[in-house]
Design a protein around this motif. Sequence first.
Motif, PDB file in Angstrom:
ATOM      1  N   LYS A 307      30.909  37.658  36.202  1.00 58.96           N
ATOM      2  CA  LYS A 307      30.159  36.586  36.856  1.00 58.96           C
ATOM      3  C   LYS A 307      29.481  35.689  35.826  1.00 58.96           C
ATOM      4  CE  LYS A 307      29.332  39.231  41.083  1.00 58.96           C
ATOM      5  NZ  LYS A 307      28.332  39.979  41.896  1.00 58.96           N
ATOM      6  N   GLU A 308      28.955  36.295  34.758  1.00 50.63           N
ATOM      7  CA  GLU A 308      28.311  35.511  33.701  1.00 50.63           C
ATOM      8  C   GLU A 308      29.305  34.561  33.036  1.00 50.63           C
ATOM      9  OE1 GLU A 308      24.900  35.585  32.387  1.00 50.63           O
ATOM     10  OE2 GLU A 308      24.748  36.248  34.463  1.00 50.63           O
ATOM     11  N   ASN A 309      30.561  34.977  32.977  1.00 49.69           N
ATOM     12  CA  ASN A 309      31.608  34.150  32.361  1.00 49.69           C
ATOM     13  C   ASN A 309      32.400  33.343  33.386  1.00 49.69           C
ATOM     14  OD1 ASN A 309      31.922  34.816  29.287  1.00 49.69           O
ATOM     15  ND2 ASN A 309      31.461  36.777  30.269  1.00 49.69           N
ATOM     16  N   PHE A 310      31.902  33.304  34.645  1.00 49.91           N
ATOM     17  CA  PHE A 310      32.505  32.511  35.717  1.00 49.91           C
ATOM     18  C   PHE A 310      33.970  32.878  35.971  1.00 49.91           C
ATOM     19  CE2 PHE A 310      29.221  29.929  33.626  1.00 49.91           C
ATOM     20  CZ  PHE A 310      28.337  29.772  34.680  1.00 49.91           C
ATOM     21  N   LEU A 311      34.272  34.174  35.851  1.00 51.00           N
ATOM     22  CA  LEU A 311      35.631  34.616  36.130  1.00 51.00           C
ATOM     23  C   LEU A 311      35.852  34.726  37.631  1.00 51.00           C
ATOM     24  CD1 LEU A 311      36.566  37.495  33.652  1.00 51.00           C
ATOM     25  CD2 LEU A 311      37.235  35.101  33.578  1.00 51.00           C
ATOM     26  N   PRO A 312      36.920  34.171  38.156  1.00 52.54           N
ATOM     27  CA  PRO A 312      37.248  34.374  39.573  1.00 52.54           C
ATOM     28  C   PRO A 312      37.484  35.861  39.850  1.00 52.54           C
ATOM     29  CG  PRO A 312      38.564  32.607  38.610  1.00 52.54           C
ATOM     30  CD  PRO A 312      37.885  33.290  37.476  1.00 52.54           C
ATOM     31  N   THR A 313      37.206  36.284  41.057  1.00 53.03           N
ATOM     32  CA  THR A 313      37.330  37.695  41.416  1.00 53.03           C
ATOM     33  C   THR A 313      38.714  38.271  41.112  1.00 53.03           C
ATOM     34  OG1 THR A 313      35.623  37.494  43.108  1.00 53.03           O
ATOM     35  CG2 THR A 313      37.140  39.364  43.299  1.00 53.03           C
ATOM     36  N   PRO A 314      39.808  37.571  41.438  1.00 45.23           N
ATOM     37  CA  PRO A 314      41.125  38.142  41.118  1.00 45.23           C
ATOM     38  C   PRO A 314      41.327  38.370  39.619  1.00 45.23           C
ATOM     39  CG  PRO A 314      41.343  36.358  42.708  1.00 45.23           C
ATOM     40  CD  PRO A 314      39.936  36.308  42.206  1.00 45.23           C
ATOM     41  N   VAL A 315      40.800  37.461  38.789  1.00 43.35           N
ATOM     42  CA  VAL A 315      40.929  37.620  37.343  1.00 43.35           C
ATOM     43  C   VAL A 315      40.094  38.815  36.871  1.00 43.35           C
ATOM     44  CG1 VAL A 315      40.514  36.540  35.095  1.00 43.35           C
ATOM     45  CG2 VAL A 315      41.409  35.181  36.996  1.00 43.35           C
ATOM     46  N   ALA A 316      38.896  38.954  37.430  1.00 40.52           N
ATOM     47  CA  ALA A 316      38.034  40.077  37.065  1.00 40.52           C
ATOM     48  C   ALA A 316      38.694  41.405  37.414  1.00 40.52           C
ATOM     49  CB  ALA A 316      36.682  39.948  37.771  1.00 40.52           C
ATOM     50  N   ARG A 317      39.303  41.476  38.597  1.00 38.61           N
ATOM     51  CA  ARG A 317      39.974  42.709  39.004  1.00 38.61           C
ATOM     52  C   ARG A 317      41.169  43.016  38.114  1.00 38.61           C
ATOM     53  NH1 ARG A 317      39.845  41.825  45.612  1.00 38.61           N
ATOM     54  NH2 ARG A 317      37.616  42.265  45.886  1.00 38.61           N
ATOM     55  N   LEU A 318      41.918  41.968  37.751  1.00 38.65           N
ATOM     56  CA  LEU A 318      43.064  42.162  36.866  1.00 38.65           C
ATOM     57  C   LEU A 318      42.593  42.628  35.490  1.00 38.65           C
ATOM     58  CD1 LEU A 318      46.080  42.010  36.381  1.00 38.65           C
ATOM     59  CD2 LEU A 318      45.822  39.550  35.901  1.00 38.65           C
ATOM     60  N   THR A 319      41.447  42.128  35.025  1.00 29.56           N
ATOM     61  CA  THR A 319      40.886  42.561  33.747  1.00 29.56           C
ATOM     62  C   THR A 319      40.591  44.056  33.773  1.00 29.56           C
ATOM     63  OG1 THR A 319      39.904  40.382  33.329  1.00 29.56           O
ATOM     64  CG2 THR A 319      38.973  42.249  32.140  1.00 29.56           C
ATOM     65  N   LEU A 320      39.973  44.522  34.859  1.00 29.24           N
ATOM     66  CA  LEU A 320      39.682  45.948  34.998  1.00 29.24           C
ATOM     67  C   LEU A 320      40.967  46.766  35.015  1.00 29.24           C
ATOM     68  CD1 LEU A 320      36.768  45.979  37.602  1.00 29.24           C
ATOM     69  CD2 LEU A 320      36.625  46.370  35.144  1.00 29.24           C
ATOM     70  N   ASP A 321      41.993  46.253  35.706  1.00 35.59           N
ATOM     71  CA  ASP A 321      43.279  46.957  35.727  1.00 35.59           C
ATOM     72  C   ASP A 321      43.857  47.081  34.316  1.00 35.59           C
ATOM     73  OD1 ASP A 321      43.407  47.559  38.385  1.00 35.59           O
ATOM     74  OD2 ASP A 321      44.663  45.854  38.943  1.00 35.59           O
ATOM     75  N   MET A 322      43.722  46.039  33.533  1.00 37.39           N
ATOM     76  CA  MET A 322      44.328  46.026  32.210  1.00 37.39           C
ATOM     77  C   MET A 322      43.723  47.076  31.274  1.00 37.39           C
ATOM     78  SD  MET A 322      45.096  42.027  31.326  1.00 37.39           S
ATOM     79  CE  MET A 322      46.496  41.179  32.074  1.00 37.39           C
ATOM     80  N   ILE A 323      42.433  47.366  31.423  1.00 40.01           N
ATOM     81  CA  ILE A 323      41.840  48.364  30.527  1.00 40.01           C
ATOM     82  C   ILE A 323      41.920  49.777  31.094  1.00 40.01           C
ATOM     83  CG2 ILE A 323      40.284  46.680  29.487  1.00 40.01           C
ATOM     84  CD1 ILE A 323      38.002  47.878  31.095  1.00 40.01           C
ATOM     85  N   SER A 324      42.374  49.900  32.333  1.00 37.19           N
ATOM     86  CA  SER A 324      42.388  51.220  32.959  1.00 37.19           C
ATOM     87  C   SER A 324      43.768  51.652  33.441  1.00 37.19           C
ATOM     88  CB  SER A 324      41.406  51.251  34.139  1.00 37.19           C
ATOM     89  OG  SER A 324      41.716  50.271  35.111  1.00 37.19           O
ATOM     90  N   ARG A 325      44.822  50.853  33.181  1.00 38.04           N
ATOM     91  CA  ARG A 325      46.168  51.190  33.639  1.00 38.04           C
ATOM     92  C   ARG A 325      47.143  51.258  32.469  1.00 38.04           C
ATOM     93  NH1 ARG A 325      44.387  53.016  38.319  1.00 38.04           N
ATOM     94  NH2 ARG A 325      43.475  51.409  39.641  1.00 38.04           N
TER      95      ARG A 325
END
Length: 417
Positions: A307-325
């Motif tokens: 949110k601080e970096n104004f990331l859209p929710t889909p991008v934020a979720r994809l970011t989490l997937d990338m570090i955990s998948r």
Amino acid sequence: MSENSITTAGQKAARVALAGLGAGLGLGALVSIASSGLAAYFARKIVIPGQAPERVQILHVDGFDDEMHIHLSADEDTLVNGRYGLWFDAGRGHAQIGDVIEYDPHSRTVSREVLGVPYGNLRAARTGRWTGSFYPDARTLGLPYENITLTSDVGDLPAWYFPSGAGTEAPGSETSGASGVGTGSADTWAILIHGRGGTRAEGLRAVPALDSLGIPALAIAYRNDEEVRVGNTARYGLGDTEWLDVDVAIDHALAHGAKDVVLFGWSMGGAIAFQAASRGRNKRFVRAMVLDGPVVDWYNVLDHQAKENFLPTPVARLTLDMISRPWAQPITGLETPLDLDRMDWIKRAAELDVPVLLIHSDDDEFVPSGPSHALANVRRDLVTMPHYEKARHTKEWNVDPEQWNDDVLRFLAAHLG
């Protein structure tokens, strides 16, 4: 936590998006490519070690060495009273900064006391990096210490050992390796674990309080921090891997007279402490934890940063997937995906089995205090959480060292006897 400059991954993502545009891709495809590139950039930013840039403008230094004043650009950090560190000259210089003397809202400048300059020529500096590390190294504490080396599966880990008066070496002495280290008479030792992007100097603020109780302390470096990493392949495990080095530190304490330990953790160091206390081979020796601005739930922290970096929710979720998948390992460079669920201590609250002191300011701009409050509320039998509100991230000691020391001493007295 620290900010990194734009990585090669981000630049590649931009080139891919431009290439797609030239190929006449539809709008949906372009958005998808751009989102993937942005997620890859932030995923790498989370796990790749880096150091914050020198953003504070040093405008002028006046006065004599025994009464110096520094004039700085004003921001949310430099306007808060207290005692802080200021790194300058690309980390080669360090100044100890005191309270605000004057603030000019028109020019957005602030004047503060200079309490000392352990290293470097502050008068020649033009930019600096604000830090909670008031003491840049063990020597500046003025207490007996020894330089030792721990060894883990990633190699040598430098550490400072503070015998709290129990050792035989003079203040400032240096010992290579573990031999010659005073064993002391204390049954409980403290392991000091710094945060992401920090160094073992971060934990030095706790040493005087521990010394007053006669508790020896180890301030440790761990894998991937700037004293240990080699080359550009290092990747933070956010606590999911670094706890292995805390186990090595506990091994050393037990081998030199300790019967149990208290883990101190700042920011990501809190996440590391939680893992060491729940997964480590030495977990039965962890008697208590003192955590300052800790990461209790990485999902909450990363959502806040998105949110601080104004990331859209889909991008934020994809970011989490990338570090955990597993599928994203070639993108992030992680050897193994991170288990964020295993590091969520709201979900795992029932598994907590040692007393915890949570020190967490409600205005923390990097790691929100909400999860700490939630853990304190559901585990009132084990968790103590005093009130702090104007310290920002892991600077509670800097703002009010008396309260910080009192809270720590009361907690340790209650749980160590």
